[in-house]
Design an enzyme around this catalytic site. Structure first.
Site, PDB file in Angstrom:
ATOM      1  CD  GLU A 286      -2.190 -35.486  -3.033  1.00 44.24           C
ATOM      2  OE1 GLU A 286      -2.490 -35.120  -4.395  1.00 44.24           O
ATOM      3  OE2 GLU A 286      -0.796 -35.721  -2.307  1.00 44.24           O
ATOM      4  N   GLY A 288     -10.409 -35.539  -4.199  1.00 48.53           N
ATOM      5  CA  GLY A 288     -10.764 -34.693  -3.920  1.00 48.53           C
ATOM      6  C   GLY A 288     -12.508 -34.893  -4.435  1.00 48.53           C
ATOM      7  NE  ARG A 289     -13.582 -34.643 -10.626  1.00 51.25           N
ATOM      8  CZ  ARG A 289     -13.368 -32.694 -11.460  1.00 51.25           C
ATOM      9  NH1 ARG A 289     -14.643 -32.900 -11.020  1.00 51.25           N
ATOM     10  NH2 ARG A 289     -11.952 -32.490 -11.534  1.00 51.25           N
ATOM     11  NE  ARG A 330     -16.524 -29.170 -12.190  1.00 56.39           N
ATOM     12  CZ  ARG A 330     -17.430 -30.830 -13.446  1.00 56.39           C
ATOM     13  NH1 ARG A 330     -18.620 -30.121 -13.528  1.00 56.39           N
ATOM     14  NH2 ARG A 330     -16.833 -31.241 -13.955  1.00 56.39           N
ATOM     15  CB  CYS A 360     -24.179  -9.597 -17.745  1.00 58.65           C
ATOM     16  SG  CYS A 360     -25.088  -8.290 -16.447  1.00 58.65           S
ATOM     17  CD  GLU A 361     -19.059 -12.350 -18.192  1.00 55.73           C
ATOM     18  OE1 GLU A 361     -18.384 -12.714 -19.402  1.00 55.73           O
ATOM     19  OE2 GLU A 361     -17.734 -11.568 -18.221  1.00 55.73           O
ATOM     20  CE1 TYR A 388     -11.614 -28.973  -7.295  1.00 54.68           C
ATOM     21  CE2 TYR A 388     -12.338 -30.849  -7.914  1.00 54.68           C
ATOM     22  CZ  TYR A 388     -11.489 -30.289  -7.497  1.00 54.68           C
ATOM     23  OH  TYR A 388     -10.175 -31.156  -7.219  1.00 54.68           O
TER      24      TYR A 388
HETATM   25  C1  PLP Z   1      -6.536 -31.118  -7.430  1.00 53.46           C
HETATM   26  C2  PLP Z   1      -5.530 -32.162  -6.792  1.00 53.46           C
HETATM   27  C3  PLP Z   1      -6.231 -32.654  -5.932  1.00 53.46           C
HETATM   28  C4  PLP Z   1      -7.326 -33.584  -5.990  1.00 53.46           C
HETATM   29  O1  PLP Z   1      -7.968 -33.536  -7.782  1.00 53.46           O
HETATM   30  P1  PLP Z   1      -9.165 -34.160  -7.916  1.00 53.46           P
HETATM   31  O2  PLP Z   1      -9.364 -34.603  -9.551  1.00 53.46           O
HETATM   32  O3  PLP Z   1     -10.225 -33.439  -7.137  1.00 53.46           O
HETATM   33  O4  PLP Z   1      -9.666 -36.281  -7.482  1.00 53.46           O
HETATM   34  C5  PLP Z   1      -5.214 -33.681  -5.177  1.00 53.46           C
HETATM   35  N1  PLP Z   1      -3.641 -33.784  -5.336  1.00 53.46           N
HETATM   36  C6  PLP Z   1      -3.376 -32.610  -5.279  1.00 53.46           C
HETATM   37  C7  PLP Z   1      -1.893 -32.046  -6.071  1.00 53.46           C
HETATM   38  C8  PLP Z   1      -4.220 -31.873  -6.439  1.00 53.46           C
HETATM   39  O5  PLP Z   1      -3.903 -30.686  -7.267  1.00 53.46           O
END
Ligand code: PLP
Length: 433
Positions: A286, A288-289, A330, A360-361, A388
């Site tokens: 899974e 993402g980043r 981030r 304004c922070e 992100y």
């Molecule tokens: C956020 C998340 C990911 C992806 O995480 P990355 O750090 O972006 O690779 C995968 N699985 C679950 C369940 C997540 O919550």
């Protein structure tokens, strides 16, 4: 100059910073700022690194779309055969709108509503591929929802393997004492419970130990812990088809971060699966980043320079830009360090600037103590902003969200228009009395 995160997609040609050969300053000129620019090629190359390493194995890469859920990003991945890891019904609707296949969707998240469960069971010909369930209470709810629809919900249990991913506490999720997953010690009992429920079908096991992980060892520890459980659960007569090791692989935001390449991570995990006699098992990832972060930049124009000597602000020099924490949170949220580069280098000596937005922070900063030669009107690129960034953007200070451009085969495509101010309050109502 030093290597740029995201190279070779990102490079200097003379003074000009280019992504996929396109000068970024020209894109800022054409589309305005703040502007996210993504390289589709960089995204697909990152996906291909996982897919190549998994070739010949039963596998599915499910892009964790919360990192960047713009439709064109999802469309690009879907066309490349990628599945999706979703965390809400809204994300499921995006997958479908982008042409993704629900049979390649895993549904994660610690608090799914019954309505979201129904949506996920009923979409496409047979619903989503799997629900990653995080508690026994959720098993019961999902069972009831599935039975009410005359369906059986495919489930995997998200186990908390209690390993330290060695990352920032806010993005570490695999240790005891955080809200995610089912404790390792309770997992066998939870599987027995799941197997006893007529509305559920056990199909897998999963974990997700954190984010921005820069070592392979925590993944191997987590896999070992999962396989221990697989063996116990199967010995209890409950077959488990797939093992999902989650996401979390880090990227280099700076040259002193050197996370393993995806293919090295995959190879190490496959080797461990084989060594433990689980080589035939389907493996899910899974990420993402690691699929999108270094494929994107955020372009922002310098509005004002406030040298510290001017106003007694303690000697700090502030470079105020038109992007802010609402566009890219981030740095404010995780104190994340992101590289900042002028899109066109000036032939001048740099000064040290805090690059900050107009919100304004005091927390509204993008980078601190950066050596830059800048003038108002210059365009800066914040690197590694593909993950992100836009998905965490807000309208704080009634600031419209940025536009997004994707570079596709050398052509710039506008994939999201800049938000219009009127749309920000279009759903709001004045009191009629
Ligand atoms: C956020 C998340 C990911 C992806 O995480 P990355 O750090 O972006 O690779 C995968 N699985 C679950 C369940 C997540 O919550």
């Amino acid at each position: 100059m030093s290597a740029l995160p995201g190279a070779p997609h990102l490079a200097r040609a003379g003074a000009d910073l280019q992504l996929d050969g396109q000068p970024l300053a020209a894109l800022a000129q054409a589309y305005g700022t703040p502007l996210f620019v993504y390289s589709q090629r960089a995204m697909l190359d990152a996906l291909a690194a996982y897919q190549r390493a998994l070739q010949g194995r039963q596998h599915l890469v499910c892009y964790a779309m919360k990192a960047n859920s713009s439709l064109a990003v999802l469309q690009s991945f879907a066309r490349a055969g990628c599945g999706f890891d979703i965390v809400s019904g809204g994300e499921l609707a995006r997958v479908l709108a982008a042409g993704g296949d629900p049979a390649k969707v895993v549904f994660s998240g610690v608090g799914k509503t019954p309505a979201e469960m129904r949506q996920a069971l009923l979409c496409g010909p047979a619903g989503v591929r799997c629900f990653n369930v995080e508690s026994t209470a959720e098993l019961d709810t999902l069972n009831a929802v599935a039975l009410s629809l005359g369906r059986r919900a495919p489930v995997s249990l998200r186990v908390n393997p209690d390993v330290d991913a060695g990352t920032h506490p806010y993005i570490s999720t695999g240790l005891k004492g955080n809200k995610f997953g089912i404790a390792h010690a309770q997992a066998v009992g939870a599987y027995r419970h799941a197997a006893s429920l007529p509305g559920l079908q056990v199909v897998g096991i999963d974990c997700h130990i954190g984010s921005q992980i820069t070592q392979i060892a925590p993944y191997l520890d987590a896999l070992d812990r999962l396989l221990d459980l697989v063996e116990q659960v199967e010995a209890a007569g409950i077959p488990i088809h797939h093992v999902d090791v989650g996401g979390g692989l880090g990227v280099s935001y700076s040259s002193d971060e050197a996370p393993p390449q995806a293919d090295r991570l995959v190879a190490a995990l496959l080797q461990r699966l084989d060594a433990r006699g689980h080589g035939q098992r389907e493996l899910l990832f899974e990420p993402g980043r690691s699929l999108v972060a270094n494929a994107g930049v955020l372009l922002t124009e310098v509005l004002v320079l406030k040298p510290g000597a001017d106003d007694g602000s303690g000697g700090k020099n502030f470079c105020i830009v038109d992007a802010a924490m609402n566009d890219l949170v981030r740095p404010a949220m995780y104190e994340a360090w992101m590289q900042i580069e002028p899109c066109r280098l000036r032939d001048a000596a740099p000064s040290t600037w805090d690059v900050v937005g107009p919100v304004c922070e005091s927390g509204d900063w993008l980078g601190r103590d950066r050596a830059l030669a800048v003038q108002p009107g210059d365009v800066l690129a914040i690197l590694s902003a593909g993950a992100y960034g836009m998905t965490m953007a807000s309208n704080y200070n009634t600031r419209p969200r940025a536009a997004e451009v994707m570079l596709v085969d050398g052509q710039a495509c506008l994939i999201r228009e800049r938000e219009a101010v009127a749309s920000l309050f279009a759903a709001e109502r004045l009191i009629e009395r």
